[in-house]
Write a protein that holds these residues in place. Sequence first.
Motif, PDB file in Angstrom:
ATOM      1  N   GLU A 197      41.273  53.363  35.082  1.00 14.33           N
ATOM      2  CA  GLU A 197      41.866  54.676  34.865  1.00 14.33           C
ATOM      3  C   GLU A 197      42.037  55.428  36.175  1.00 14.33           C
ATOM      4  OE1 GLU A 197      39.597  56.753  31.939  1.00 14.33           O
ATOM      5  OE2 GLU A 197      39.906  55.209  30.425  1.00 14.33           O
ATOM      6  N   ALA A 198      41.198  55.153  37.146  1.00  9.15           N
ATOM      7  CA  ALA A 198      41.287  55.817  38.450  1.00  9.15           C
ATOM      8  C   ALA A 198      42.374  55.196  39.323  1.00  9.15           C
ATOM      9  CB  ALA A 198      39.941  55.740  39.168  1.00  9.15           C
ATOM     10  N   GLY A 199      43.060  54.167  38.822  1.00  3.47           N
ATOM     11  CA  GLY A 199      44.136  53.540  39.578  1.00  3.47           C
ATOM     12  C   GLY A 199      43.672  52.446  40.519  1.00  3.47           C
ATOM     13  N   LYS A 200      42.416  52.073  40.458  1.00  8.28           N
ATOM     14  CA  LYS A 200      41.887  51.011  41.313  1.00  8.28           C
ATOM     15  C   LYS A 200      41.814  49.721  40.513  1.00  8.28           C
ATOM     16  CE  LYS A 200      39.346  54.004  44.413  1.00  8.28           C
ATOM     17  NZ  LYS A 200      38.128  54.177  45.197  1.00  8.28           N
ATOM     18  N   VAL A 201      42.031  48.594  41.196  1.00  5.59           N
ATOM     19  CA  VAL A 201      42.047  47.317  40.494  1.00  5.59           C
ATOM     20  C   VAL A 201      40.632  46.855  40.151  1.00  5.59           C
ATOM     21  CG1 VAL A 201      44.205  46.576  41.525  1.00  5.59           C
ATOM     22  CG2 VAL A 201      42.059  45.953  42.612  1.00  5.59           C
ATOM     23  N   HIS A 202      40.545  46.038  39.109  1.00  5.25           N
ATOM     24  CA  HIS A 202      39.285  45.388  38.747  1.00  5.25           C
ATOM     25  C   HIS A 202      39.219  44.058  39.478  1.00  5.25           C
ATOM     26  CE1 HIS A 202      38.266  48.314  35.752  1.00  5.25           C
ATOM     27  NE2 HIS A 202      39.378  48.112  35.075  1.00  5.25           N
ATOM     28  N   VAL A 203      38.136  43.831  40.202  1.00  8.01           N
ATOM     29  CA  VAL A 203      37.992  42.598  40.967  1.00  8.01           C
ATOM     30  C   VAL A 203      37.369  41.508  40.113  1.00  8.01           C
ATOM     31  CG1 VAL A 203      37.897  43.857  43.139  1.00  8.01           C
ATOM     32  CG2 VAL A 203      35.768  43.289  41.957  1.00  8.01           C
ATOM     33  N   GLN A 204      37.480  40.264  40.599  1.00  5.36           N
ATOM     34  CA  GLN A 204      37.010  39.107  39.834  1.00  5.36           C
ATOM     35  C   GLN A 204      36.276  38.127  40.735  1.00  5.36           C
ATOM     36  OE1 GLN A 204      40.207  37.441  37.277  1.00  5.36           O
ATOM     37  NE2 GLN A 204      41.519  38.874  38.363  1.00  5.36           N
ATOM     38  N   ARG A 205      35.551  37.230  40.098  1.00  8.02           N
ATOM     39  CA  ARG A 205      34.920  36.127  40.817  1.00  8.02           C
ATOM     40  C   ARG A 205      35.920  34.985  40.954  1.00  8.02           C
ATOM     41  NH1 ARG A 205      29.482  36.855  41.279  1.00  8.02           N
ATOM     42  NH2 ARG A 205      28.524  38.327  39.844  1.00  8.02           N
ATOM     43  N   LEU A 206      35.803  34.238  42.038  1.00 13.82           N
ATOM     44  CA  LEU A 206      36.687  33.101  42.304  1.00 13.82           C
ATOM     45  C   LEU A 206      36.171  31.870  41.565  1.00 13.82           C
ATOM     46  CD1 LEU A 206      38.931  31.633  43.952  1.00 13.82           C
ATOM     47  CD2 LEU A 206      37.268  31.427  45.804  1.00 13.82           C
ATOM     48  N   PRO A 207      36.989  31.287  40.669  1.00 18.53           N
ATOM     49  CA  PRO A 207      36.567  30.053  40.007  1.00 18.53           C
ATOM     50  C   PRO A 207      36.377  28.933  41.050  1.00 18.53           C
ATOM     51  CG  PRO A 207      38.419  31.032  38.849  1.00 18.53           C
ATOM     52  CD  PRO A 207      38.270  31.778  40.140  1.00 18.53           C
ATOM     53  N   ARG A 208      35.290  28.184  40.927  1.00 16.01           N
ATOM     54  CA  ARG A 208      34.960  27.152  41.914  1.00 16.01           C
ATOM     55  C   ARG A 208      36.078  26.122  42.073  1.00 16.01           C
ATOM     56  NH1 ARG A 208      30.251  26.308  44.275  1.00 16.01           N
ATOM     57  NH2 ARG A 208      29.176  27.576  42.748  1.00 16.01           N
ATOM     58  N   ARG A 209      36.660  25.701  40.978  1.00 23.05           N
ATOM     59  CA  ARG A 209      37.742  24.705  41.048  1.00 23.05           C
ATOM     60  C   ARG A 209      38.928  25.255  41.835  1.00 23.05           C
ATOM     61  NH1 ARG A 209      42.057  22.166  39.359  1.00 23.05           N
ATOM     62  NH2 ARG A 209      42.223  20.354  38.087  1.00 23.05           N
ATOM     63  N   GLU A 210      39.286  26.506  41.594  1.00 20.95           N
ATOM     64  CA  GLU A 210      40.396  27.124  42.316  1.00 20.95           C
ATOM     65  C   GLU A 210      40.078  27.253  43.807  1.00 20.95           C
ATOM     66  OE1 GLU A 210      43.289  31.046  42.095  1.00 20.95           O
ATOM     67  OE2 GLU A 210      42.037  30.547  40.380  1.00 20.95           O
ATOM     68  N   ALA A 211      38.823  27.511  44.117  1.00 16.40           N
ATOM     69  CA  ALA A 211      38.405  27.602  45.517  1.00 16.40           C
ATOM     70  C   ALA A 211      38.614  26.265  46.225  1.00 16.40           C
ATOM     71  CB  ALA A 211      36.940  28.024  45.611  1.00 16.40           C
ATOM     72  N   VAL A 212      38.154  25.191  45.601  1.00 16.09           N
ATOM     73  CA  VAL A 212      38.261  23.861  46.214  1.00 16.09           C
ATOM     74  C   VAL A 212      39.721  23.451  46.379  1.00 16.09           C
ATOM     75  CG1 VAL A 212      37.765  21.406  45.847  1.00 16.09           C
ATOM     76  CG2 VAL A 212      35.985  23.119  45.422  1.00 16.09           C
ATOM     77  N   VAL A 213      40.518  23.634  45.327  1.00 20.00           N
ATOM     78  CA  VAL A 213      41.927  23.229  45.374  1.00 20.00           C
ATOM     79  C   VAL A 213      42.683  24.037  46.426  1.00 20.00           C
ATOM     80  CG1 VAL A 213      44.099  23.218  44.070  1.00 20.00           C
ATOM     81  CG2 VAL A 213      42.004  22.364  43.007  1.00 20.00           C
ATOM     82  N   SER A 214      42.498  25.350  46.438  1.00 21.78           N
ATOM     83  CA  SER A 214      43.260  26.175  47.382  1.00 21.78           C
ATOM     84  C   SER A 214      42.835  25.925  48.822  1.00 21.78           C
ATOM     85  CB  SER A 214      43.175  27.658  47.024  1.00 21.78           C
ATOM     86  OG  SER A 214      41.848  28.091  46.907  1.00 21.78           O
ATOM     87  N   LEU A 215      41.542  25.686  49.070  1.00 22.95           N
ATOM     88  CA  LEU A 215      41.104  25.361  50.433  1.00 22.95           C
ATOM     89  C   LEU A 215      41.642  24.002  50.879  1.00 22.95           C
ATOM     90  CD1 LEU A 215      37.436  26.705  50.439  1.00 22.95           C
ATOM     91  CD2 LEU A 215      39.378  27.595  51.758  1.00 22.95           C
ATOM     92  N   ALA A 216      41.655  23.033  49.968  1.00 20.34           N
ATOM     93  CA  ALA A 216      42.205  21.711  50.304  1.00 20.34           C
ATOM     94  C   ALA A 216      43.690  21.812  50.626  1.00 20.34           C
ATOM     95  CB  ALA A 216      41.971  20.737  49.148  1.00 20.34           C
ATOM     96  N   LEU A 217      44.433  22.587  49.849  1.00 19.51           N
ATOM     97  CA  LEU A 217      45.857  22.776  50.123  1.00 19.51           C
ATOM     98  C   LEU A 217      46.057  23.495  51.460  1.00 19.51           C
ATOM     99  CD1 LEU A 217      47.183  23.758  46.581  1.00 19.51           C
ATOM    100  CD2 LEU A 217      47.664  21.642  47.838  1.00 19.51           C
TER     101      LEU A 217
END
Length: 198
Positions: free
Chosen positions: A73-93
């Motif tokens: 409501e304050a206009g700020k985004v909600h942050v999230q945790r990085l899924p481990r699989r996405e971390a590995v794939v994106s770092l490898a790429l």
Amino acid sequence: MSSLEIVAVLFNALGVWLTTQRIRWCWPVSVIAVLLYAWIFFEVKLYCDMLLQLVFAVLQGYGWWRWSQGASEAGKVHVQRLPRREAVVSLALGLAGAVLLGAVMQRYTDASAPWLDALLSALSLVASFWAARKYVASWGLWIVLDSAYVGLFLFKGLNLTAALYAGFVVLAAYGLLAWQRELQARQSVRPQGAEVLP
């Protein structure tokens, strides 16, 4: 140090500060910053970083769109945790992209520090993608990358830009702590499902 570099530093600092505050106006401010730096990096033959800035200009639109969804409501985004699989794939790429880009720059251009420039550029795309997806872990990667950039920019005589990136390390540490606090305050129970990184 040129007047262009001074203006680029100011826009970059403002964009990163707005990002730490989770304010979506960080994206259009950052478009100006990256376009200014694209020209600066062309002038000092850091071609991977020049190309990175142009890609960043496009990614700003993606970030703006992603951050326009799921704001508080304050206009700020909600942050999230990085899924481990996405971390590995994106770092490898990112690493594969660095090898390809480094080889092209080494063979076909007069690029300065082609391999380091390629590695930092490719992994910066990963960090930017993570930031656009609102992953807290993006700040940890930025701390590592910005620290390395300080040395590269000192080597290239971009002293003001090196100082800016040293400031980015501090802002990234602040962003990491701020986003971790926001995540902990909003999410008392870890969601079921995929393994995640902070």
